[in-house]
Design an enzyme around this catalytic site. Structure first.
Site, PDB file in Angstrom:
ATOM      1  N   CYS A 179     -25.577 -24.159  11.881  1.00 55.82           N
ATOM      2  CA  CYS A 179     -24.727 -23.233  11.221  1.00 55.82           C
ATOM      3  C   CYS A 179     -23.784 -22.573  12.132  1.00 55.82           C
ATOM      4  O   CYS A 179     -23.119 -21.680  12.132  1.00 55.82           O
ATOM      5  CB  CYS A 179     -25.576 -22.063  10.523  1.00 55.82           C
ATOM      6  SG  CYS A 179     -26.471 -21.068  11.654  1.00 55.82           S
ATOM      7  N   CYS A 205     -32.442 -18.619  27.179  1.00 52.42           N
ATOM      8  CA  CYS A 205     -32.287 -17.263  27.185  1.00 52.42           C
ATOM      9  C   CYS A 205     -31.706 -17.063  25.771  1.00 52.42           C
ATOM     10  O   CYS A 205     -30.533 -16.704  25.598  1.00 52.42           O
ATOM     11  CB  CYS A 205     -31.426 -16.434  28.315  1.00 52.42           C
ATOM     12  SG  CYS A 205     -31.850 -14.823  28.406  1.00 52.42           S
ATOM     13  N   CYS A 224     -29.931 -19.692   9.264  1.00 51.67           N
ATOM     14  CA  CYS A 224     -30.153 -20.886   8.454  1.00 51.67           C
ATOM     15  C   CYS A 224     -31.495 -21.389   8.093  1.00 51.67           C
ATOM     16  O   CYS A 224     -31.731 -22.279   7.688  1.00 51.67           O
ATOM     17  CB  CYS A 224     -29.047 -21.998   8.830  1.00 51.67           C
ATOM     18  SG  CYS A 224     -29.394 -22.947  10.415  1.00 51.67           S
ATOM     19  N   CYS A 267     -33.555 -20.369  13.623  1.00 50.98           N
ATOM     20  CA  CYS A 267     -32.427 -19.738  13.413  1.00 50.98           C
ATOM     21  C   CYS A 267     -32.660 -18.482  12.317  1.00 50.98           C
ATOM     22  O   CYS A 267     -32.853 -18.866  10.868  1.00 50.98           O
ATOM     23  CB  CYS A 267     -31.135 -20.577  13.146  1.00 50.98           C
ATOM     24  SG  CYS A 267     -29.736 -19.774  13.001  1.00 50.98           S
TER      25      CYS A 267
END
Length: 198
Positions: A165, A185, A116, A113
């Site tokens: 997050c 996706c 985070c 991510c």
């Protein structure tokens, strides 16, 4: 003794969640329609089981990974992210197809991510879906993602968020390759590639 199972409803688990209440995934006992206890992955907020569990919940024999929530103010996210990253991850935007850095990338490692750093997808599960966005057929661990019903733009889809997050990552569709049959996706700007350690 088990709690009544309630599927995803109109009120999401974000409702009335105080900043100090940690939301985690834990193995909970829920009742099926016959009243039998079944182990499932459920959301626990502030130490109290949330009876509404999202569409990622499933029967499991393994203890779920604990994901500690990260919460920042809108100003903090704006300062941390680029304008495009902020628009996609915090405002549920979408990058243009075939424009993302990782759309056609074939890089070993993992994808985390961008907000985070939680590692979400292994490069071994990435494939070319021909859609214009990075696609994966499964996450590193189910509990690292949160799925919610998305009815925006006149469509019914399943939105995918980072479980730590709440960053918007993309959507998941039931048209992927075996063995999962799923296509995660994702937006490139929601992800950060991490190469394997030497």
């Amino acid at each position: 003794m088990c709690e009544p199972y309630e599927p995803w409803g109109e009120k999401g688990w974000f409702e009335e969640l105080a900043p100090w209440q940690t939301t985690t995934w834990q193995k909970l006992q829920f009742c099926d329609e016959s009243g039998n206890a079944k182990p499932m992955l459920g959301l626990v907020r502030g130490g109290i089981p949330a009876y509404i569990i999202n569409s990622r919940a499933k029967e499991t024999d393994n203890m779920a990974e604990t994901i500690e929530k990260i919460r920042k103010t809108d100003e903090e996210w704006r300062a941390q992210l680029t304008p495009e990253q902020y628009q996609v991850t915090r405002q549920h935007g979408t990058e243009r197809p075939f424009s993302g850095e990782y759309c056609m990338a074939k890089l070993p490692g993992v994808y985390a991510c961008i907000c985070c750093g939680l590692e979400l997808f292994d490069s071994d599960t990435k494939y070319d879906s021909g859609t214009g966005w990075p696609s994966f057929n499964q996450p590193i661990a189910d509990e690292r993602l949160t799925e919610i019903r998305d009815t925006s733009h006149g469509m019914v889809r399943t939105e995918v968020l980072c479980a730590r997050c709440d960053a918007h990552l993309g959507h998941v569709f039931p048209d992927g390759p075996p063995p999962t049959g799923k296509r995660y996706c994702m937006n490139s700007v929601s992800l950060k590639h991490i190469p394997p350690a030497d």
